[in-house]
Design a protein around this motif. Sequence first.
Motif, PDB file in Angstrom:
ATOM      1  N   LEU A 199       0.314  15.371 -16.398  1.00 34.55           N
ATOM      2  CA  LEU A 199       1.637  15.669 -16.058  1.00 34.55           C
ATOM      3  C   LEU A 199       2.315  14.832 -15.880  1.00 34.55           C
ATOM      4  O   LEU A 199       3.556  14.628 -15.585  1.00 34.55           O
ATOM      5  N   LEU A 200       2.571  13.636 -16.882  1.00 33.76           N
ATOM      6  CA  LEU A 200       2.737  13.032 -17.074  1.00 33.76           C
ATOM      7  C   LEU A 200       3.862  12.317 -16.199  1.00 33.76           C
ATOM      8  O   LEU A 200       5.030  11.629 -15.947  1.00 33.76           O
ATOM      9  N   GLY A 201       3.686  11.794 -15.131  1.00 31.45           N
ATOM     10  CA  GLY A 201       3.359  11.006 -13.553  1.00 31.45           C
ATOM     11  C   GLY A 201       3.164   9.689 -13.670  1.00 31.45           C
ATOM     12  O   GLY A 201       2.422   9.311 -14.818  1.00 31.45           O
ATOM     13  N   THR A 202       3.629   9.577 -12.769  1.00 34.72           N
ATOM     14  CA  THR A 202       2.993   7.871 -12.136  1.00 34.72           C
ATOM     15  C   THR A 202       1.264   8.150 -10.825  1.00 34.72           C
ATOM     16  O   THR A 202       1.321   8.957 -10.592  1.00 34.72           O
ATOM     17  N   ALA A 203       1.194   6.989 -10.578  1.00 36.96           N
ATOM     18  CA  ALA A 203      -0.790   7.256  -9.716  1.00 36.96           C
ATOM     19  C   ALA A 203      -0.406   6.180  -9.095  1.00 36.96           C
ATOM     20  O   ALA A 203      -0.487   5.179 -10.222  1.00 36.96           O
ATOM     21  N   ASP A 204      -0.536   6.171  -7.990  1.00 40.18           N
ATOM     22  CA  ASP A 204      -0.275   4.681  -7.496  1.00 40.18           C
ATOM     23  C   ASP A 204      -1.593   5.004  -6.360  1.00 40.18           C
ATOM     24  O   ASP A 204      -1.594   5.888  -5.968  1.00 40.18           O
ATOM     25  N   GLY A 205      -2.196   4.200  -5.372  1.00 43.92           N
ATOM     26  CA  GLY A 205      -2.398   4.062  -4.346  1.00 43.92           C
ATOM     27  C   GLY A 205      -2.528   2.637  -3.219  1.00 43.92           C
ATOM     28  O   GLY A 205      -1.768   1.588  -3.909  1.00 43.92           O
ATOM     29  N   MET A 206      -2.996   3.153  -1.987  1.00 44.75           N
ATOM     30  CA  MET A 206      -2.487   2.642  -0.769  1.00 44.75           C
ATOM     31  C   MET A 206      -3.733   2.465   0.009  1.00 44.75           C
ATOM     32  O   MET A 206      -3.645   3.351   0.228  1.00 44.75           O
ATOM     33  N   LYS A 207      -3.980   1.875   0.798  1.00 40.77           N
ATOM     34  CA  LYS A 207      -5.065   1.254   2.308  1.00 40.77           C
ATOM     35  C   LYS A 207      -4.215   1.862   3.440  1.00 40.77           C
ATOM     36  O   LYS A 207      -4.855   2.661   4.404  1.00 40.77           O
ATOM     37  N   ASP A 208      -2.814   0.913   3.777  1.00 39.03           N
ATOM     38  CA  ASP A 208      -1.790   0.952   4.850  1.00 39.03           C
ATOM     39  C   ASP A 208      -1.061   2.624   4.878  1.00 39.03           C
ATOM     40  O   ASP A 208      -0.235   2.436   3.480  1.00 39.03           O
ATOM     41  N   PRO A 209      -1.381   3.335   4.937  1.00 35.68           N
ATOM     42  CA  PRO A 209       0.253   5.101   4.689  1.00 35.68           C
ATOM     43  C   PRO A 209       1.027   4.080   5.716  1.00 35.68           C
ATOM     44  O   PRO A 209       2.397   5.122   5.298  1.00 35.68           O
ATOM     45  N   ALA A 210       1.395   2.931   6.040  1.00 40.95           N
ATOM     46  CA  ALA A 210       2.137   2.921   6.676  1.00 40.95           C
ATOM     47  C   ALA A 210       3.648   2.917   5.692  1.00 40.95           C
ATOM     48  O   ALA A 210       4.652   2.722   5.583  1.00 40.95           O
ATOM     49  N   GLY A 211       2.697   2.825   4.348  1.00 38.19           N
ATOM     50  CA  GLY A 211       3.992   2.170   2.979  1.00 38.19           C
ATOM     51  C   GLY A 211       4.506   3.794   1.928  1.00 38.19           C
ATOM     52  O   GLY A 211       5.352   4.073   1.921  1.00 38.19           O
ATOM     53  N   LEU A 212       3.598   5.424   2.580  1.00 41.68           N
ATOM     54  CA  LEU A 212       3.739   6.166   2.416  1.00 41.68           C
ATOM     55  C   LEU A 212       5.421   6.618   2.406  1.00 41.68           C
ATOM     56  O   LEU A 212       5.889   6.685   1.710  1.00 41.68           O
TER      57      LEU A 212
END
Length: 433
Positions: A199-212
Amino acid sequence: MTDESSGVVAEVFQNEYLPEGASVADAVVTITAGAGAGRTVGAGASAAEVIMIDCSGSMSGERLVQARKAAAVAVDTLRDGVAFAVVAGTDWAQMVYPDVQTLAVANDDTRYAARQAIRHLKAGGGTQIGTWLTLARELFLANPAEIRHAILLTDGRNGESARTFQAVLDQCTGLFVCDSRGVGQNWSAAELIKVADALLGTADGMKDPAGLEEDFRSMIEAAMGKTVAGVALRLWTPAGARIRFVKQVHPGILDLTDRRTDVSARVGDYPTGAWGAESRDYHLAIELDPDTVGAVGEEKLAARVSVVRGEEVLAKGLVRAVWTDEEAKSTRLNKRVAHYTGAAELASAIQEGLAAREAGDTATATARLGRAVQLATEAGRSDTVQLLARVVEVQDARTGTVQLKRRSENKDVDIDAEIAALESRRTTRVRTN
């Protein structure tokens, strides 16, 4: 080259000199769309947004608290007039706002109502990401917006079969762009990458939900900055040539090779999604017909590159091949081509190594992750090396000599590796002067 009226520029970076008998031409095409591009071809483009929030049982507690805040910030960042919806995802997809299957129109009243609805999100159930994307697809199909963007947030792994998930992605391909995000300690980088690639998007991930919260704001701001949709990279190649690959390599790596739409036998379009005022790089590799490889001193056009919207040409450039017997010329590396070749290999090595580790193939996992450590070291990506060191014992980073660590009960170890896989897909642009 640029069409002054379009505000779009295409620059070709390559070493056009090939040794005698060589048949592969490599080039990086940098496409830059300025503010003028939006005014001339995309002014007033209508937009639609669907925000999908994982509400499975594992999202309970702080993750859901932060996800609610992030979704509310995303809604607040939408400009007036944008069609939008918020979807809760579990074993199925459920409308959060509006409460019927349609898109609302962003204004002060609807943004307030959406924020109120988001406050009532609750956790429970499983994770069936394909159902969430299917609902987003149906919402977009019922709306005439030119620019369609979605956000998908999950903290877990998809419970659907690989075949079912792929079928959904195939149905969504070309209809909307989706940025996928993982939070917590049990999401799969491979699944987020699959969504991003399709879908031509970005993918990212984080452990800490505070960054959402900040991440959601940034994604919506980027989406709201898009002014023109339906832009494609069009390639003409000479008779007998084969396109080895077409990849977006900056700001992130997306393989477009299998996304070609034939215009004619020698011309094909590769989708690039929606554009605002921005710059992206694309790496092309064209294999010329060996029977037509030129003699020393001969020059051949390897490809014509155009940036098109429908049949409107916004910019164009040329990829050349010149055969030489001068070693100094043929062995000279173009900095931009070499830089992105290494970046793509790093991303592949990490993804293949982690997949082998998951499958229990220790030998392949060790070899590929060792190569990833070596490439990351050469590129100066110390953060990536540190993340990989959670799953391999690095004995010699320069040679990529590593030993695979035993699987740990500590989820931080596994998720650090997943984050490394996603980080490897983000690239920087090398200076060429």
